[in-house]
Design an enzyme around this catalytic site. Structure first.
Site, PDB file in Angstrom:
ATOM      1  N   ARG A 163       0.819  -1.223   0.000  1.00 48.80           N
ATOM      2  CA  ARG A 163       0.000   0.000   0.000  1.00 48.80           C
ATOM      3  C   ARG A 163       0.859   1.284   0.000  1.00 48.80           C
ATOM      4  NH1 ARG A 163      -3.170  -3.468  -0.824  1.00 48.80           N
ATOM      5  NH2 ARG A 163      -5.363  -3.532  -0.189  1.00 48.80           N
ATOM      6  N   SER A 240     -10.743  -0.270   2.886  1.00 43.27           N
ATOM      7  CA  SER A 240     -10.090  -0.574   4.163  1.00 43.27           C
ATOM      8  C   SER A 240      -9.654   0.719   4.827  1.00 43.27           C
ATOM      9  CB  SER A 240      -8.851  -1.438   3.941  1.00 43.27           C
ATOM     10  OG  SER A 240      -9.209  -2.668   3.391  1.00 43.27           O
ATOM     11  N   GLU A 336      -5.221   3.732   6.398  1.00 44.90           N
ATOM     12  CA  GLU A 336      -4.789   3.346   5.058  1.00 44.90           C
ATOM     13  C   GLU A 336      -5.039   4.449   4.033  1.00 44.90           C
ATOM     14  OE1 GLU A 336      -4.627   1.672   1.254  1.00 44.90           O
ATOM     15  OE2 GLU A 336      -6.590   1.971   2.136  1.00 44.90           O
TER      16      GLU A 336
HETATM   17  N1  EPU Z   1     -11.492 -10.714   9.169  1.00 44.81           N
HETATM   18  C1  EPU Z   1     -12.255 -10.820  10.308  1.00 44.81           C
HETATM   19  N2  EPU Z   1     -13.227  -9.876  10.526  1.00 44.81           N
HETATM   20  C2  EPU Z   1     -13.474  -8.873   9.666  1.00 44.81           C
HETATM   21  C3  EPU Z   1     -12.694  -8.758   8.492  1.00 44.81           C
HETATM   22  C4  EPU Z   1     -11.694  -9.685   8.273  1.00 44.81           C
HETATM   23  O1  EPU Z   1     -12.065 -11.720  11.115  1.00 44.81           O
HETATM   24  O2  EPU Z   1     -14.384  -8.104   9.927  1.00 44.81           O
HETATM   25  C5  EPU Z   1     -10.488 -11.742   8.875  1.00 44.81           C
HETATM   26  C6  EPU Z   1     -10.934 -12.596   7.693  1.00 44.81           C
HETATM   27  O3  EPU Z   1     -11.746 -13.667   8.101  1.00 44.81           O
HETATM   28  C7  EPU Z   1      -9.625 -13.083   7.126  1.00 44.81           C
HETATM   29  C8  EPU Z   1      -8.699 -11.908   7.390  1.00 44.81           C
HETATM   30  O4  EPU Z   1      -9.290 -11.140   8.443  1.00 44.81           O
HETATM   31  O5  EPU Z   1      -9.140 -14.196   7.835  1.00 44.81           O
HETATM   32  C9  EPU Z   1      -8.477 -11.059   6.167  1.00 44.81           C
HETATM   33  O6  EPU Z   1      -9.722 -10.526   5.728  1.00 44.81           O
HETATM   34  P1  EPU Z   1     -10.034 -10.207   4.195  1.00 44.81           P
HETATM   35  O7  EPU Z   1      -9.685 -11.354   3.309  1.00 44.81           O
HETATM   36  O8  EPU Z   1     -11.424  -9.679   4.123  1.00 44.81           O
HETATM   37  O9  EPU Z   1      -9.001  -9.097   3.809  1.00 44.81           O
HETATM   38  P2  EPU Z   1      -8.450  -7.830   4.613  1.00 44.81           P
HETATM   39  O10 EPU Z   1      -7.089  -8.144   5.118  1.00 44.81           O
HETATM   40  O11 EPU Z   1      -9.462  -7.381   5.592  1.00 44.81           O
HETATM   41  C10 EPU Z   1      -7.230  -6.901   2.505  1.00 44.81           C
HETATM   42  C11 EPU Z   1      -7.120  -5.572   1.813  1.00 44.81           C
HETATM   43  C12 EPU Z   1      -8.356  -5.309   0.973  1.00 44.81           C
HETATM   44  C13 EPU Z   1      -8.496  -6.440  -0.049  1.00 44.81           C
HETATM   45  C14 EPU Z   1      -8.600  -7.772   0.698  1.00 44.81           C
HETATM   46  C15 EPU Z   1      -8.652  -8.956  -0.231  1.00 44.81           C
HETATM   47  C16 EPU Z   1      -5.742  -4.126   3.210  1.00 44.81           C
HETATM   48  C17 EPU Z   1      -5.712  -2.970   4.153  1.00 44.81           C
HETATM   49  N3  EPU Z   1      -6.954  -4.510   2.786  1.00 44.81           N
HETATM   50  O12 EPU Z   1      -8.332  -6.782   3.413  1.00 44.81           O
HETATM   51  O13 EPU Z   1      -8.155  -4.104   0.270  1.00 44.81           O
HETATM   52  O14 EPU Z   1      -9.635  -6.266  -0.865  1.00 44.81           O
HETATM   53  O15 EPU Z   1      -7.434  -7.932   1.548  1.00 44.81           O
HETATM   54  O16 EPU Z   1      -7.389  -9.182  -0.775  1.00 44.81           O
HETATM   55  O17 EPU Z   1      -4.681  -4.660   2.869  1.00 44.81           O
HETATM   56  C18 EPU Z   1      -8.489  -1.759   0.447  1.00 44.81           C
HETATM   57  O18 EPU Z   1      -7.264  -1.649   0.489  1.00 44.81           O
HETATM   58  O19 EPU Z   1      -9.253  -0.760   0.494  1.00 44.81           O
HETATM   59  C19 EPU Z   1      -9.071  -3.087   0.367  1.00 44.81           C
HETATM   60  C20 EPU Z   1     -10.406  -3.290   0.414  1.00 44.81           C
END
Ligand code: EPU
Length: 340
Positions: A163, A240, A336
């Site tokens: 990022r 995010s 972010e």
């Molecule tokens: N999780 C939870 N609770 C929540 C959300 C997530 O327990 O409310 C857990 C999920 O179950 C999973 C882990 O956290 O085990 C990761 O969650 P998720 O796959 O939804 O991805 P994220 O880490 O929350 C990142 C990016 C997103 C991107 C997704 C998919 C960042 C800051 N965010 O989110 O990017 O779409 O992975 O690859 O790196 C963005 O940057 O705006 C964005 C949406």
């Protein structure tokens, strides 16, 4: 046309109210170059705006907002390994991804459905479902908004990281010094699908698709995103709200010993990235509101403006969550989006 005292509420997907002293929609690179010769604008603070989908407006802006609306997309060449495809910074990101797929050039499918513009994608190195845009960028052209001089940056020059890029690291983005006008992508001829990300794999399983093509992956990614991420049109948000925090191995061991279900992503340098959404949910903030802002009920990492929020409402909620996660887990959450 240069507009005065411009209302930015509809220009940021969090729908925060703020005004810009001056606002200009820039439809061509030449317009940006000419701007540098305009003596009435010399020395004025600038900010370069794309889709406004990764932006928190903390108040009125006393300078010049340059809204980059430069169009265009074309294949600029090919070699044995890649198609080279260029797009104007003002193109809508998702439309551009879909266009490349329709043309038969795979490679960007995992990044389908991300809001924002082509020019904003490299600034924060957008990433999703196992791919970062840095993996597909050959280079880009930016213009120094004060001198009008072009800057040609290779992928290495962009210093991409999670990022982040040189535009954030050097402060060029926040102080509006450079405006990206065109990005060139290297799309692989020997394409292999990236389907290991758990939620994407589960979606393809549910669709009984063991050998998806690039368009089918884009459809699956779009379905997962639509299911989990609120639509800014109905639930104003900036994706995010925090970065996923990276901690050293010792801290990671302590955290996973406390709760082995905590998602952990080991990094090449030995550090470990954790999921901010998981930490926020465990701290009890998923679906919780403070006034008119809150963390979404399906994705705790997304902060939503439920109507009429001001920057101070966001600040109150984010400070409360940061303090709570710090107290409960000893982890610092860093916003972010870009804060202007
Ligand atoms: N999780 C939870 N609770 C929540 C959300 C997530 O327990 O409310 C857990 C999920 O179950 C999973 C882990 O956290 O085990 C990761 O969650 P998720 O796959 O939804 O991805 P994220 O880490 O929350 C990142 C990016 C997103 C991107 C997704 C998919 C960042 C800051 N965010 O989110 O990017 O779409 O992975 O690859 O790196 C963005 O940057 O705006 C964005 C949406």
């Amino acid at each position: 046309m240069l507009l005065k005292d411009f209302d930015l509420t509809t220009r940021n997907t969090l729908a925060l109210p703020a005004r810009a002293a001056l606002y200009l929609e820039v439809g061509s690179r030449e317009r940006l170059e000419a701007l540098a010769c305009d003596l009435s604008l010399k020395g004025l603070r600038r900010f370069v705006l794309g889709g406004g989908s990764n932006l928190v407006l903390t108040g009125d802006f006393d300078g010049l907002v340059l809204h980059i609306a430069i169009p265009g997309r074309r294949c600029t060449g090919e070699d044995a390994d890649h198609w080279y495809v260029s797009a104007g910074a003002g193109e809508n990101w998702n439309d551009f991804v879909r266009w490349t797929l329709d043309k038969g050039w795979p490679g960007l499918e995992n990044l389908a459905q991300i809001p924002g513009s082509v020019g904003a994608a490299p600034v924060q190195n957008i990433g999703a479902y196992g791919l970062e845009v840095a993996d597909r960028i050959a280079g880009l052209t930016a213009i120094d908004t004060h001198t009008g001089n072009p800057l040609r940056l290779s992928r290495a020059d962009c210093r991409f990281a999670y990022r982040s890029s040189v535009f954030k690291q050097e402060g060029w983005h926040l102080d509006g010094r450079t405006a990206i006008v065109e990005v060139t992508f290297a799309l692989p001829k020997r394409w292999t699908p990236l389907t290991a990300y758990a939620e994407l794999a589960a979606e393809l399983d549910a669709r009984k698709n063991a050998a998806p093509n690039a368009r089918e992956i884009a459809e699956a990614v779009a379905a997962v995103r639509r299911r989990k991420l609120p639509d800014p049109a109905t639930h104003p948000n900036a994706g995010s709200f925090f970065q996923n925090p990276t901690v050293d191995a010792e801290k990671a061991a302590e955290l996973t010993a406390r709760d082995p279900t905590m998602p952990s992503y080991p990094q090449a340098d030995g550090r470990v990235k954790h999921a901010a959404g998981w930490l926020i949910e465990r701290a009890g903030w998923k679906g919780k509101r403070l006034g008119c802002v809150g963390f979404h009920e399906k994705q705790a990492l997304v902060l939503v403006n439920y109507g009429g929020a001001r920057a101070s409402d966001l600040a109150a909620l984010t400070h409360a969550v940061q303090a709570d996660v710090k107290e409960k887990f000893g982890v610092d959450l860093i916003p972010e989006p870009v804060l202007l």
